[in-house]
Design a protein around this motif. Structure first.
Motif, short mmCIF file in Angstrom:
data_model
loop_
_atom_site.label_atom_id
_atom_site.label_comp_id
_atom_site.label_asym_id
_atom_site.label_seq_id
_atom_site.Cartn_x
_atom_site.Cartn_y
_atom_site.Cartn_z
N THR A 60 -10.21 -82.58 33.17
CA THR A 60 -9.03 -82.33 32.34
C THR A 60 -7.93 -83.34 32.64
O THR A 60 -7.61 -83.59 33.80
N ALA A 61 -7.37 -83.90 31.59
CA ALA A 61 -6.28 -84.87 31.74
C ALA A 61 -5.02 -84.16 32.23
O ALA A 61 -4.77 -83.01 31.88
N PRO A 62 -4.23 -84.86 33.03
CA PRO A 62 -2.98 -84.26 33.52
C PRO A 62 -2.08 -83.75 32.40
O PRO A 62 -1.41 -82.73 32.56
N GLU A 63 -2.08 -84.43 31.26
CA GLU A 63 -1.25 -84.00 30.12
C GLU A 63 -1.69 -82.63 29.62
O GLU A 63 -0.85 -81.81 29.23
N GLN A 64 -2.99 -82.38 29.60
CA GLN A 64 -3.50 -81.07 29.16
C GLN A 64 -3.10 -79.98 30.15
O GLN A 64 -2.78 -78.86 29.74
N ILE A 65 -3.13 -80.29 31.42
CA ILE A 65 -2.74 -79.31 32.44
C ILE A 65 -1.25 -79.02 32.31
O ILE A 65 -0.81 -77.86 32.40
N ALA A 66 -0.44 -80.05 32.07
CA ALA A 66 1.00 -79.86 31.88
C ALA A 66 1.26 -78.98 30.65
O ALA A 66 2.13 -78.10 30.68
N GLU A 67 0.49 -79.19 29.57
CA GLU A 67 0.64 -78.35 28.37
C GLU A 67 0.28 -76.90 28.66
O GLU A 67 0.95 -75.98 28.20
N PHE A 68 -0.79 -76.68 29.43
CA PHE A 68 -1.18 -75.33 29.83
C PHE A 68 -0.05 -74.66 30.61
O PHE A 68 0.31 -73.51 30.36
N LEU A 69 0.54 -75.39 31.56
CA LEU A 69 1.62 -74.81 32.36
C LEU A 69 2.83 -74.47 31.49
O LEU A 69 3.43 -73.40 31.67
N LEU A 70 3.16 -75.33 30.55
CA LEU A 70 4.28 -75.05 29.64
C LEU A 70 3.98 -73.84 28.76
O LEU A 70 4.85 -73.02 28.50
N ARG A 71 2.73 -73.75 28.28
CA ARG A 71 2.33 -72.62 27.44
C ARG A 71 2.50 -71.31 28.20
O ARG A 71 3.01 -70.33 27.67
N TRP A 72 2.07 -71.29 29.44
CA TRP A 72 2.20 -70.07 30.24
C TRP A 72 3.66 -69.80 30.59
O TRP A 72 4.10 -68.67 30.57
N ARG A 73 4.42 -70.84 30.90
CA ARG A 73 5.83 -70.65 31.23
C ARG A 73 6.60 -70.03 30.07
O ARG A 73 7.46 -69.17 30.25
N ASP A 74 6.30 -70.48 28.85
CA ASP A 74 7.03 -70.05 27.67
C ASP A 74 6.34 -68.92 26.90
O ASP A 74 6.76 -68.59 25.79
N SER A 75 5.31 -68.33 27.47
CA SER A 75 4.54 -67.30 26.78
C SER A 75 5.36 -66.04 26.52
O SER A 75 6.27 -65.70 27.29
N SER A 76 5.03 -65.34 25.45
CA SER A 76 5.67 -64.06 25.19
C SER A 76 5.06 -62.95 26.05
O SER A 76 5.62 -61.87 26.15
N LEU A 77 3.93 -63.24 26.70
CA LEU A 77 3.29 -62.25 27.58
C LEU A 77 3.81 -62.43 29.00
O LEU A 77 3.68 -63.50 29.60
#
Length: 180
Positions: free
Chosen positions: A127-144
């Motif tokens: 996995t590219a670092p950019e994809q991991i950063a996107e995953f972290l942002l998605r979880w940080r900003d999640s409604s869950l």
């Protein structure tokens, strides 16, 4: 009196329902992940709490979280110490908390749950670092809330290990603890 209908007014009840549905979904996904895993809760060789399946995820995650603090050439030197420090931290938490952290690792490592929950479909090592950063942002900003808590737990584990490591002190200008 005229009745007016509000287009969208999230009440406390609807937010609680959403939280319960989200929690039930994550519990189900976590159960599936733990059933589909190898079921090995034994620590990896040389570790007290981290399992073999946890290591690729952490090895991919740590450089992304410490992007600005950890230069690429220092990574191979510092990574074993960071993993050791995360392991020591996990070995000292309560069994209940360790179980929750292991569920978090299971959900992010299982082929069945990794893609839908993280957006990362390939193994972490690929996995590219950019994809991991996107995953972290998605979880940080999640409604869950559970995903936001997972994000916070991952960051805290890595950052506590990093800033507890003397190799990190020079980067932030800390001369180290006073000597007696």
């Amino acid at each position: 009196m005229t009745n007016t209908v509000k287009a969208h007014d999230p009440s406390r009840r609807s937010l609680l329902k959403l939280g319960l549905v989200g929690g039930a979904l994550l519990a189900t996904v976590g159960g599936i992940a733990s059933l589909s895993g190898d079921g090995d809760d034994q620590p990896a060789p040389g570790y007290l709490a981290l399992r073999t399946g946890d290591l690729p995820f952490l090895q991919a995650l740590i450089p992304v979280i410490l992007d600005q603090a950890l230069a690429g050439e220092r990574l191979p030197v510092v990574m074993p110490a960071l993993l050791r420090d995360i392991d020591l931290g996990l070995a000292s938490v309560s069994p209940a908390l360790l179980s929750q952290i292991r569920e978090l690792f299971d959900v992010t490592s299982s082929r069945l749950t990794r893609g839908p929950l993280t957006g990362v479909w390939q193994p972490w090592q690929e996995t590219a670092p950019e994809q991991i950063a996107e995953f972290l942002l998605r979880w940080r900003d999640s409604s869950l809330a559970l995903l936001r808590q997972g994000h916070a737990a991952l960051l805290q584990m890595v950052l506590m290990a990093w800033y507890g490591n003397p190799d990190a002190w020079a980067h932030c200008g800390y001369p180290g603890p006073p000597s007696i």
